[in-house]
Design a protein around this motif. Sequence first.
Motif, PDB file in Angstrom:
ATOM      1  N   LYS A 137      65.685  -0.542  14.466  1.00 19.14           N
ATOM      2  CA  LYS A 137      65.119  -1.295  14.466  1.00 19.14           C
ATOM      3  C   LYS A 137      64.805  -2.217  13.643  1.00 19.14           C
ATOM      4  O   LYS A 137      64.839  -1.632  12.220  1.00 19.14           O
ATOM      5  CB  LYS A 137      62.941  -0.561  15.132  1.00 19.14           C
ATOM      6  N   VAL A 138      64.559  -3.888  13.716  1.00 19.74           N
ATOM      7  CA  VAL A 138      63.996  -4.227  12.549  1.00 19.74           C
ATOM      8  C   VAL A 138      62.374  -4.941  13.081  1.00 19.74           C
ATOM      9  O   VAL A 138      62.773  -5.631  14.071  1.00 19.74           O
ATOM     10  CB  VAL A 138      65.222  -5.404  12.566  1.00 19.74           C
ATOM     11  N   PHE A 139      62.100  -4.728  11.752  1.00 18.89           N
ATOM     12  CA  PHE A 139      60.929  -5.314  11.931  1.00 18.89           C
ATOM     13  C   PHE A 139      61.069  -6.976  11.352  1.00 18.89           C
ATOM     14  O   PHE A 139      60.627  -6.892  10.142  1.00 18.89           O
ATOM     15  CB  PHE A 139      59.347  -4.719  11.441  1.00 18.89           C
ATOM     16  N   VAL A 140      60.322  -7.886  11.531  1.00 18.11           N
ATOM     17  CA  VAL A 140      60.519  -9.458  11.653  1.00 18.11           C
ATOM     18  C   VAL A 140      59.259  -9.869  11.423  1.00 18.11           C
ATOM     19  O   VAL A 140      57.752  -9.407  12.108  1.00 18.11           O
ATOM     20  CB  VAL A 140      62.011 -10.284  11.754  1.00 18.11           C
ATOM     21  N   THR A 141      58.460 -11.840  10.702  1.00 17.07           N
ATOM     22  CA  THR A 141      57.717 -12.069  10.754  1.00 17.07           C
ATOM     23  C   THR A 141      58.391 -13.051  11.229  1.00 17.07           C
ATOM     24  O   THR A 141      59.714 -13.641  10.554  1.00 17.07           O
ATOM     25  CB  THR A 141      56.792 -12.066   9.451  1.00 17.07           C
ATOM     26  N   LEU A 142      57.707 -14.153  11.735  1.00 17.24           N
ATOM     27  CA  LEU A 142      57.971 -15.324  11.950  1.00 17.24           C
ATOM     28  C   LEU A 142      58.097 -16.060  10.589  1.00 17.24           C
ATOM     29  O   LEU A 142      58.511 -17.987  10.706  1.00 17.24           O
ATOM     30  CB  LEU A 142      56.801 -16.352  12.902  1.00 17.24           C
ATOM     31  N   SER A 143      57.450 -15.961   9.789  1.00 18.05           N
ATOM     32  CA  SER A 143      56.939 -17.066   8.691  1.00 18.05           C
ATOM     33  C   SER A 143      57.719 -16.258   7.230  1.00 18.05           C
ATOM     34  O   SER A 143      58.187 -16.309   5.724  1.00 18.05           O
ATOM     35  CB  SER A 143      55.761 -16.617   7.859  1.00 18.05           C
ATOM     36  N   CYS A 144      59.118 -15.203   7.862  1.00 19.43           N
ATOM     37  CA  CYS A 144      59.725 -14.520   7.709  1.00 19.43           C
ATOM     38  C   CYS A 144      61.247 -15.707   7.188  1.00 19.43           C
ATOM     39  O   CYS A 144      61.870 -15.109   7.804  1.00 19.43           O
ATOM     40  CB  CYS A 144      59.969 -13.208   6.908  1.00 19.43           C
ATOM     41  N   PRO A 145      61.865 -15.853   5.850  1.00 19.91           N
ATOM     42  CA  PRO A 145      63.207 -16.715   5.770  1.00 19.91           C
ATOM     43  C   PRO A 145      64.282 -15.593   5.743  1.00 19.91           C
ATOM     44  O   PRO A 145      65.852 -15.994   6.240  1.00 19.91           O
ATOM     45  CB  PRO A 145      62.777 -17.968   4.754  1.00 19.91           C
ATOM     46  N   HIS A 146      63.406 -14.766   5.957  1.00 18.50           N
ATOM     47  CA  HIS A 146      64.833 -13.574   5.603  1.00 18.50           C
ATOM     48  C   HIS A 146      65.658 -12.745   6.276  1.00 18.50           C
ATOM     49  O   HIS A 146      66.603 -11.960   6.332  1.00 18.50           O
ATOM     50  CB  HIS A 146      64.653 -12.966   4.400  1.00 18.50           C
ATOM     51  N   CYS A 147      64.543 -12.509   7.285  1.00 15.61           N
ATOM     52  CA  CYS A 147      64.442 -12.305   8.622  1.00 15.61           C
ATOM     53  C   CYS A 147      66.119 -12.180   9.303  1.00 15.61           C
ATOM     54  O   CYS A 147      66.164 -11.167   9.684  1.00 15.61           O
ATOM     55  CB  CYS A 147      63.218 -12.078   9.256  1.00 15.61           C
ATOM     56  N   PRO A 148      66.344 -13.417   9.400  1.00 19.48           N
ATOM     57  CA  PRO A 148      67.340 -13.423  10.756  1.00 19.48           C
ATOM     58  C   PRO A 148      68.359 -12.634  10.010  1.00 19.48           C
ATOM     59  O   PRO A 148      68.951 -12.714  11.389  1.00 19.48           O
ATOM     60  CB  PRO A 148      66.906 -14.833  11.027  1.00 19.48           C
ATOM     61  N   GLY A 149      68.260 -12.800   8.892  1.00 18.36           N
ATOM     62  CA  GLY A 149      70.387 -12.353   8.510  1.00 18.36           C
ATOM     63  C   GLY A 149      69.880 -10.937   9.076  1.00 18.36           C
ATOM     64  O   GLY A 149      70.921 -10.266   9.497  1.00 18.36           O
ATOM     65  N   ALA A 150      68.957  -9.822   9.296  1.00 20.45           N
ATOM     66  CA  ALA A 150      68.833  -8.808   9.041  1.00 20.45           C
ATOM     67  C   ALA A 150      68.714  -8.626  10.537  1.00 20.45           C
ATOM     68  O   ALA A 150      69.647  -7.646  11.164  1.00 20.45           O
ATOM     69  CB  ALA A 150      67.848  -8.252   9.116  1.00 20.45           C
ATOM     70  N   VAL A 151      68.053  -9.373  11.540  1.00 18.68           N
ATOM     71  CA  VAL A 151      68.067  -8.716  13.253  1.00 18.68           C
ATOM     72  C   VAL A 151      70.006  -9.591  13.517  1.00 18.68           C
ATOM     73  O   VAL A 151      70.282  -8.651  14.335  1.00 18.68           O
ATOM     74  CB  VAL A 151      67.415 -10.480  13.271  1.00 18.68           C
ATOM     75  N   SER A 152      70.218 -10.466  12.765  1.00 21.66           N
ATOM     76  CA  SER A 152      71.815 -11.290  13.327  1.00 21.66           C
ATOM     77  C   SER A 152      72.891  -9.828  13.262  1.00 21.66           C
ATOM     78  O   SER A 152      73.650  -8.916  13.770  1.00 21.66           O
ATOM     79  CB  SER A 152      72.443 -12.067  12.923  1.00 21.66           C
ATOM     80  N   SER A 153      72.277  -9.347  11.758  1.00 20.12           N
ATOM     81  CA  SER A 153      73.866  -7.668  11.517  1.00 20.12           C
ATOM     82  C   SER A 153      73.362  -7.080  12.495  1.00 20.12           C
ATOM     83  O   SER A 153      74.254  -6.093  12.959  1.00 20.12           O
ATOM     84  CB  SER A 153      73.704  -7.305   9.971  1.00 20.12           C
ATOM     85  N   ALA A 154      72.441  -6.629  12.896  1.00 16.72           N
ATOM     86  CA  ALA A 154      71.535  -5.062  13.740  1.00 16.72           C
ATOM     87  C   ALA A 154      72.386  -5.414  14.833  1.00 16.72           C
ATOM     88  O   ALA A 154      72.852  -4.691  15.466  1.00 16.72           O
ATOM     89  CB  ALA A 154      70.855  -4.998  13.830  1.00 16.72           C
ATOM     90  N   PHE A 155      72.328  -6.566  15.577  1.00 15.45           N
ATOM     91  CA  PHE A 155      72.366  -7.392  16.870  1.00 15.45           C
ATOM     92  C   PHE A 155      74.249  -7.207  16.950  1.00 15.45           C
ATOM     93  O   PHE A 155      74.508  -6.658  17.524  1.00 15.45           O
ATOM     94  CB  PHE A 155      72.003  -8.414  17.393  1.00 15.45           C
ATOM     95  N   ARG A 156      74.801  -8.180  15.700  1.00 13.06           N
ATOM     96  CA  ARG A 156      76.797  -7.376  15.000  1.00 13.06           C
ATOM     97  C   ARG A 156      76.854  -6.294  15.321  1.00 13.06           C
ATOM     98  O   ARG A 156      77.747  -5.444  16.373  1.00 13.06           O
ATOM     99  CB  ARG A 156      77.049  -8.449  14.029  1.00 13.06           C
ATOM    100  N   LEU A 157      76.408  -5.510  14.919  1.00 11.09           N
ATOM    101  CA  LEU A 157      76.825  -3.805  14.809  1.00 11.09           C
ATOM    102  C   LEU A 157      76.476  -3.862  16.412  1.00 11.09           C
ATOM    103  O   LEU A 157      77.237  -2.554  16.724  1.00 11.09           O
ATOM    104  CB  LEU A 157      76.044  -2.921  14.305  1.00 11.09           C
ATOM    105  N   ALA A 158      75.598  -3.684  17.187  1.00  6.36           N
ATOM    106  CA  ALA A 158      75.624  -3.661  18.426  1.00  6.36           C
ATOM    107  C   ALA A 158      75.941  -4.147  19.549  1.00  6.36           C
ATOM    108  O   ALA A 158      76.393  -3.006  20.609  1.00  6.36           O
ATOM    109  CB  ALA A 158      73.889  -3.282  19.274  1.00  6.36           C
ATOM    110  N   MET A 159      76.552  -4.728  19.318  1.00  8.98           N
ATOM    111  CA  MET A 159      77.467  -5.969  19.915  1.00  8.98           C
ATOM    112  C   MET A 159      79.031  -5.371  20.065  1.00  8.98           C
ATOM    113  O   MET A 159      79.812  -5.674  20.908  1.00  8.98           O
ATOM    114  CB  MET A 159      77.649  -7.369  20.135  1.00  8.98           C
ATOM    115  N   THR A 160      79.210  -4.356  18.617  1.00  8.35           N
ATOM    116  CA  THR A 160      80.639  -4.236  18.273  1.00  8.35           C
ATOM    117  C   THR A 160      80.447  -2.315  18.850  1.00  8.35           C
ATOM    118  O   THR A 160      81.770  -2.154  19.124  1.00  8.35           O
ATOM    119  CB  THR A 160      80.808  -4.323  16.651  1.00  8.35           C
TER     120      THR A 160
END
Length: 214
Positions: A137-160
């Motif tokens: 689980k990755v919790f994010v906010t729309l104003s967080c510039p560092h959040c997309p990197g964490a989301v991308s890492s989690a999604f890529r792990l799930a895709m692999t």
Amino acid sequence: MKSLLTPDVAGQIKEVLKMMENPIKVILFTSHDCESCEPTLQLLEEVSALNDKITFVERTLEDDKVEAEKYNITLAPTFVILDQNNNFRNFRFNGIPAGHEINSLISALIDSASTKPFFDEKTLARLSKIDKDVNIKVFVTLSCPHCPGAVSSAFRLAMTNPNITADAYEAQTFSDLSMKYNVSSVPKIIINDKYEFLGNQPIEAFLNEIEKIK
């Protein structure tokens, strides 16, 4: 209805989406009682229209229960992506991918259309040994510039690795879940509701926590 994307932003996204390798399908699940569903629907429609390789469809939790259950979706708005063979890419984005999270959306589209590995051989070797069910689980906010990197890492792990699923949650939209998981800073990453860490950490940090699972 006024467009959510300015012509300049739409042009930039269209250019980036040229990196897409294969066709994909984006499925958005909405609900009849959901404040953020309408702008999420409009945003995904506008982005999907920027590349012919993206097929976009809307479903509702009330009218499409079987399909929602297939992807284990209980919240709205939530979108999933299927690859060119209609395979679920093992991640869900819960909330509107606006603000900085537009970057999570764009990365998810491009990555889902790719057949190339996301990681080096050493990382892939570690990933191949994960044989237990893992949820990130990755919790994010729309104003967080560092959040997309964490989301991308989690999604890529799930895709692999098929044993891994990943969920991104827009923390303000799903405030009850944010309270449940004591989200005070973002990005907050929680693995199997037990191990957690903060920030856009390298992929090794994800793997270090995942490998603690017994």
